[in-house]
Design a protein around this motif. Structure first.
Motif, short mmCIF file in Angstrom:
data_model
loop_
_atom_site.label_atom_id
_atom_site.label_comp_id
_atom_site.label_asym_id
_atom_site.label_seq_id
_atom_site.Cartn_x
_atom_site.Cartn_y
_atom_site.Cartn_z
N TRP A 43 50.00 43.98 -32.66
CA TRP A 43 51.06 44.43 -31.75
C TRP A 43 51.30 45.91 -32.05
CZ3 TRP A 43 53.41 41.69 -27.84
CH2 TRP A 43 53.16 40.32 -27.80
N ILE A 44 51.29 46.73 -31.02
CA ILE A 44 51.44 48.18 -31.20
C ILE A 44 52.37 48.74 -30.14
CG2 ILE A 44 49.36 48.62 -29.81
CD1 ILE A 44 48.87 51.08 -31.67
N LYS A 45 53.07 49.79 -30.49
CA LYS A 45 54.00 50.41 -29.56
C LYS A 45 53.29 50.87 -28.29
CE LYS A 45 55.28 54.48 -28.79
NZ LYS A 45 55.77 55.88 -28.69
N ALA A 46 53.92 50.64 -27.18
CA ALA A 46 53.34 51.01 -25.89
C ALA A 46 53.46 52.52 -25.64
CB ALA A 46 54.03 50.25 -24.76
N SER A 47 52.51 53.06 -24.92
CA SER A 47 52.49 54.48 -24.59
C SER A 47 53.73 54.86 -23.78
CB SER A 47 51.23 54.82 -23.79
OG SER A 47 51.17 56.19 -23.50
N GLY A 48 54.31 56.00 -24.12
CA GLY A 48 55.44 56.52 -23.35
C GLY A 48 56.79 55.93 -23.70
N THR A 49 56.82 54.90 -24.55
CA THR A 49 58.10 54.30 -24.94
C THR A 49 58.65 55.01 -26.16
OG1 THR A 49 56.99 52.62 -26.29
CG2 THR A 49 57.45 52.05 -23.99
N TRP A 50 59.92 54.75 -26.44
CA TRP A 50 60.61 55.41 -27.55
C TRP A 50 60.76 54.45 -28.72
CZ3 TRP A 50 64.09 60.05 -26.86
CH2 TRP A 50 63.78 60.75 -25.69
N LEU A 51 60.28 54.85 -29.89
CA LEU A 51 60.46 54.02 -31.08
C LEU A 51 61.93 53.72 -31.34
CD1 LEU A 51 57.91 55.32 -33.76
CD2 LEU A 51 57.96 53.08 -32.67
N ALA A 52 62.80 54.64 -30.96
CA ALA A 52 64.23 54.44 -31.16
C ALA A 52 64.74 53.18 -30.48
CB ALA A 52 65.01 55.66 -30.66
N GLU A 53 64.02 52.70 -29.48
CA GLU A 53 64.43 51.51 -28.72
C GLU A 53 63.79 50.22 -29.24
OE1 GLU A 53 65.23 52.74 -24.24
OE2 GLU A 53 63.16 53.13 -24.81
N ALA A 54 63.10 50.29 -30.36
CA ALA A 54 62.30 49.15 -30.82
C ALA A 54 63.10 47.87 -31.03
CB ALA A 54 61.58 49.51 -32.13
N GLU A 55 64.39 47.97 -31.33
CA GLU A 55 65.20 46.77 -31.55
C GLU A 55 65.93 46.32 -30.29
OE1 GLU A 55 66.73 46.13 -35.89
OE2 GLU A 55 67.44 48.08 -35.21
N THR A 56 65.99 47.17 -29.28
CA THR A 56 66.77 46.83 -28.08
C THR A 56 65.91 46.63 -26.85
OG1 THR A 56 67.10 49.18 -27.61
CG2 THR A 56 68.77 48.07 -28.95
N ARG A 57 64.62 46.94 -26.96
CA ARG A 57 63.72 46.82 -25.81
C ARG A 57 62.36 46.32 -26.29
NH1 ARG A 57 61.08 51.87 -22.51
NH2 ARG A 57 59.90 50.65 -20.99
N ASP A 58 61.68 45.55 -25.48
CA ASP A 58 60.37 45.02 -25.84
C ASP A 58 59.32 46.10 -25.58
OD1 ASP A 58 58.38 43.34 -26.60
OD2 ASP A 58 58.58 41.92 -24.94
N ILE A 59 58.96 46.86 -26.62
CA ILE A 59 58.06 48.00 -26.44
C ILE A 59 56.70 47.80 -27.11
CG2 ILE A 59 59.98 49.62 -26.22
CD1 ILE A 59 59.32 50.55 -29.10
#
Length: 356
Positions: free
Chosen positions: A46-62
């Motif tokens: 599982w890896i962070k999606a392009s263009g998303t913000w790591l800051a949102e990792a707990e509040t959004r499915d990124i």
């Protein structure tokens, strides 16, 4: 249960999300949609999606699912399909319909279960120097760190890492780019990353600048405004900082979100005219430095742009005076400007409220 869902429901994935959000909210580590993190096990990641913000990792499915073992096999065999991350995307119920990070290949090829990649400003301040490898060898002794000369993010960078990294490598310092830390757990990777940042931080930063009031007033109605960060404003009032700022870009995200390099206005030249002159024949430039007056940015600068405006100052004030720096070439800048993968990140961060 689907193995990808099992991995996503693992407690370690929750810890990765927490640490990702923590790093994403620290502007000295991550700026806007920059940086990425991952967790892998048994050939799945599982890896962070392009263009998303790591800051949102707990509040959004990124985070998105990828077959990391297939990716590595393609990469090591020279299969050009390794450059197409969508080919290795896994179909998983409830997974977000997002593109995996540009750096998926980098995360996949590193053996450690957890990989954290940030654009740590203290690291970049070293990684842009011509003597970066020597400094890294000295300051990061004992950390199993390897310096990787600049390569275009993604597949080119992954190949550069394959050429230099070994099975014992735990830390990567990416030339003109940033920091990668690995670990058996999210906690271990975080500890390594923060230790590198601590060792490379030059100490208290006392640079600050305030734009001249008459100059600020002259911007009214022009579509430009003063950059709202003291370290960025300091560039206009320090010859050493200006020397480092004036020239081609120093790292990729600057190119992507601010345009190539910056524009230094001539004495008395209006900001709008300087910007037009500096952008002639190339992508728009979103930083105009007026020596002795201030640093200007477009009035409509969005959240992603603002984070990179701040980072520019935060990096430069950490560069040792008199350092010889390596810059991206015109060709390297153009590769980033015209790259579809980076255009996607730009498109996902165009609104003024594109931030947590």
């Amino acid at each position: 249960m689907n193995p990808f869902l099992e991995l996503r429901n693992d407690a370690e994935f929750g810890r990765l999300r927490t640490i990702s959000a923590e790093l994403g909210k620290d502007p000295l580590q991550v700026q806007g949609p920059g940086g990425n993190t991952s967790l892998k096990r048994d050939g799945r990641m599982w890896i962070k999606a392009s263009g998303t913000w790591l800051a949102e990792a707990e509040t959004r499915d990124i985070m998105v699912p990828v077959y990391s073992d297939r990716f590595v096999e393609a990469l090591k065999s020279g299969d050009e399909r390794a450059g197409e991350t969508a080919r290795f995307f896994a179909e998983v119920d409830d997974a977000p319909e997002l593109h995996s990070s540009i750096e998926t290949s980098v995360h996949a090829l590193l053996d450690s279960p957890v990989v954290l990649h940030t654009h740590c400003v203290a690291t970049i301040a070293i990684a842009i120097r011509s003597d970066a490898e020597e400094i890294i060898r000295d300051k990061l002794a004992g950390l199993d760190a390897v310096f990787i000369p600049y390569a275009k993010p993604g597949l080119d960078l992954a190949r550069a890492i394959l050429a230099r990294a070994t099975g014992s490598t735990k830390i990567l310092i990416l030339g003109n780019h940033g920091l990668v830390a690995t670990g058996e757990s999210a906690h271990e990777a975080r500890q390594r990353l923060l230790e590198v940042s601590r060792r490379l931080e030059p100490g208290p930063v006392d640079y600050a600048g305030e734009p001249r009031l008459a100059w600020v007033r002259s911007l009214e109605g022009t579509g430009w405004k003063p950059a709202p960060f003291e370290t960025t404003q300091a560039i206009a009032f320090d010859d050493g900082l200006l020397e480092v700022a004036d020239g081609n870009s120093l790292y990729p995200d600057h190119v992507v979100f601010l345009g190539p390099g910056c524009v230094v206005a001539t004495e008395g030249e209006p900001v709008a005219e300087a910007a037009q002159r500096g952008s002639a024949g190339r992508s728009d430039r979103k930083l105009v430095i007026c020596p002795g007056e201030g640093v200007a940015i477009p009035e409509g600068a969005n959240a992603a742009t603002l984070t990179l405006v701040r980072a520019f100052g935060d990096v430069l004030v950490r560069v040792a005076p008199g350092s010889d720096v390596r810059r991206l070439s015109d060709q390297q800048e153009d590769e980033l400007i015209n790259w579809d993968a980076e255009k996607l990140r730009q498109a996902l961060n165009t609104s003024e409220d594109a931030t947590p």
